[in-house]
Design a protein around this motif. Structure first.
Motif, PDB file in Angstrom:
ATOM      1  N   LEU A 135     -32.403  28.349  68.820  1.00  0.00           N
ATOM      2  CA  LEU A 135     -31.868  29.342  69.745  1.00  0.00           C
ATOM      3  C   LEU A 135     -32.950  29.828  70.707  1.00  0.00           C
ATOM      4  CD1 LEU A 135     -29.642  31.295  70.703  1.00  0.00           C
ATOM      5  CD2 LEU A 135     -30.425  32.879  68.938  1.00  0.00           C
ATOM      6  N   GLU A 136     -34.115  30.129  70.169  1.00  0.00           N
ATOM      7  CA  GLU A 136     -35.203  30.618  71.002  1.00  0.00           C
ATOM      8  C   GLU A 136     -35.630  29.557  72.030  1.00  0.00           C
ATOM      9  OE1 GLU A 136     -39.323  33.101  70.235  1.00  0.00           O
ATOM     10  OE2 GLU A 136     -38.122  32.418  68.548  1.00  0.00           O
ATOM     11  N   ARG A 137     -35.701  28.317  71.600  1.00  0.00           N
ATOM     12  CA  ARG A 137     -36.075  27.226  72.495  1.00  0.00           C
ATOM     13  C   ARG A 137     -35.033  27.018  73.600  1.00  0.00           C
ATOM     14  NH1 ARG A 137     -35.770  22.378  69.528  1.00  0.00           N
ATOM     15  NH2 ARG A 137     -36.731  23.636  67.916  1.00  0.00           N
ATOM     16  N   SER A 138     -33.758  27.054  73.235  1.00  0.00           N
ATOM     17  CA  SER A 138     -32.719  26.839  74.244  1.00  0.00           C
ATOM     18  C   SER A 138     -32.637  28.039  75.203  1.00  0.00           C
ATOM     19  CB  SER A 138     -31.369  26.574  73.591  1.00  0.00           C
ATOM     20  OG  SER A 138     -30.962  27.670  72.829  1.00  0.00           O
ATOM     21  N   LEU A 139     -32.905  29.249  74.705  1.00  0.00           N
ATOM     22  CA  LEU A 139     -32.942  30.415  75.589  1.00  0.00           C
ATOM     23  C   LEU A 139     -34.065  30.294  76.612  1.00  0.00           C
ATOM     24  CD1 LEU A 139     -32.251  33.345  73.112  1.00  0.00           C
ATOM     25  CD2 LEU A 139     -30.873  32.756  75.087  1.00  0.00           C
ATOM     26  N   ARG A 140     -35.224  29.857  76.151  1.00  0.00           N
ATOM     27  CA  ARG A 140     -36.370  29.700  77.067  1.00  0.00           C
ATOM     28  C   ARG A 140     -36.097  28.594  78.093  1.00  0.00           C
ATOM     29  NH1 ARG A 140     -40.484  32.884  75.399  1.00  0.00           N
ATOM     30  NH2 ARG A 140     -40.526  33.441  73.197  1.00  0.00           N
ATOM     31  N   GLN A 141     -35.468  27.510  77.668  1.00  0.00           N
ATOM     32  CA  GLN A 141     -35.132  26.435  78.607  1.00  0.00           C
ATOM     33  C   GLN A 141     -34.113  26.921  79.640  1.00  0.00           C
ATOM     34  OE1 GLN A 141     -33.812  23.229  76.138  1.00  0.00           O
ATOM     35  NE2 GLN A 141     -35.899  22.504  75.698  1.00  0.00           N
ATOM     36  N   PHE A 142     -33.151  27.713  79.184  1.00  0.00           N
ATOM     37  CA  PHE A 142     -32.154  28.256  80.100  1.00  0.00           C
ATOM     38  C   PHE A 142     -32.799  29.189  81.115  1.00  0.00           C
ATOM     39  CE2 PHE A 142     -29.282  31.709  81.236  1.00  0.00           C
ATOM     40  CZ  PHE A 142     -28.297  30.991  81.884  1.00  0.00           C
ATOM     41  N   LEU A 143     -33.678  30.058  80.648  1.00  0.00           N
ATOM     42  CA  LEU A 143     -34.349  30.983  81.565  1.00  0.00           C
ATOM     43  C   LEU A 143     -35.241  30.253  82.554  1.00  0.00           C
ATOM     44  CD1 LEU A 143     -35.175  33.906  79.121  1.00  0.00           C
ATOM     45  CD2 LEU A 143     -33.482  33.894  80.956  1.00  0.00           C
ATOM     46  N   ALA A 144     -35.875  29.174  82.101  1.00  0.00           N
ATOM     47  CA  ALA A 144     -36.706  28.375  83.013  1.00  0.00           C
ATOM     48  C   ALA A 144     -35.839  27.676  84.059  1.00  0.00           C
ATOM     49  CB  ALA A 144     -37.512  27.351  82.220  1.00  0.00           C
ATOM     50  N   ALA A 145     -34.661  27.204  83.663  1.00  0.00           N
ATOM     51  CA  ALA A 145     -33.762  26.545  84.619  1.00  0.00           C
ATOM     52  C   ALA A 145     -33.121  27.541  85.577  1.00  0.00           C
ATOM     53  CB  ALA A 145     -32.678  25.783  83.874  1.00  0.00           C
ATOM     54  N   ALA A 146     -32.953  28.779  85.126  1.00  0.00           N
ATOM     55  CA  ALA A 146     -32.333  29.795  85.964  1.00  0.00           C
ATOM     56  C   ALA A 146     -33.289  30.346  87.006  1.00  0.00           C
ATOM     57  CB  ALA A 146     -31.798  30.931  85.107  1.00  0.00           C
TER      58      ALA A 146
END
Length: 147
Positions: A135-146
């Motif tokens: 979850l933490e990894r996918s949240l960070r990837q999402f924030l980086a893509a956003a």
């Protein structure tokens, strides 16, 4: 031989209608985050009702995921809720409906969820730890893509 009677000719789509690379990476990160959230919401990471420690941490993890899934539903679907009211600067008695951007709201919720994930110390259980790190990894990837 194939016949083209009654068939429309395919036209080339203009280059402006193709999604940008940023939007594609954002949507992929969003889909991955959605999969992780669904797995956590529907998952059972304990050994039964007697496993109170893991039930506690499982509920903490689900409490982090729930606002994310609500913000994702608002982003993907029609805007039904989260209508805020703001006073006009020139008149204190009149309220004007203000709708925030659903994408900005989703990014804000995800940023807050990363902070909440970092606060989870002392979690027990390999499944729970794996789901938390995913979850933490996918949240960070999402924030980086956003960004």
């Amino acid at each position: 031989m194939g016949s083209t009677v009654g068939m429309k000719a395919r036209k080339k789509q203009p280059a402006t209608s193709r999604p940008a690379a940023v939007d594609v990476s954002f949507e992929r990160a969003l889909m991955k985050l959605e999969d992780v959230c669904l797995a956590i919401k529907d998952g059972q990471f304990t050994h039964g009702k007697e496993d109170i420690d893991r039930l506690y941490w499982q509920q903490k993890l689900k409490n982090i995921v729930m606002p994310i899934s609500l913000a994702m539903a608002e982003y993907k679907g029609p805007r039904v809720f989260h209508q805020h009211y703001k006073h006009r600067e020139d008149d204190d008695t009149v309220l004007v409906p203000v709708l925030e951007s659903s994408r900005d709201n989703l990014v804000r919720v995800c940023a807050r969820s990363v902070v909440e994930c970092e606060k989870l110390n002392g979690m027990k259980g390999s499944k729970l730890l794996d789901e938390k790190s995913l979850l933490e990894r996918s949240l960070r990837q999402f924030l980086a893509a956003a960004a």
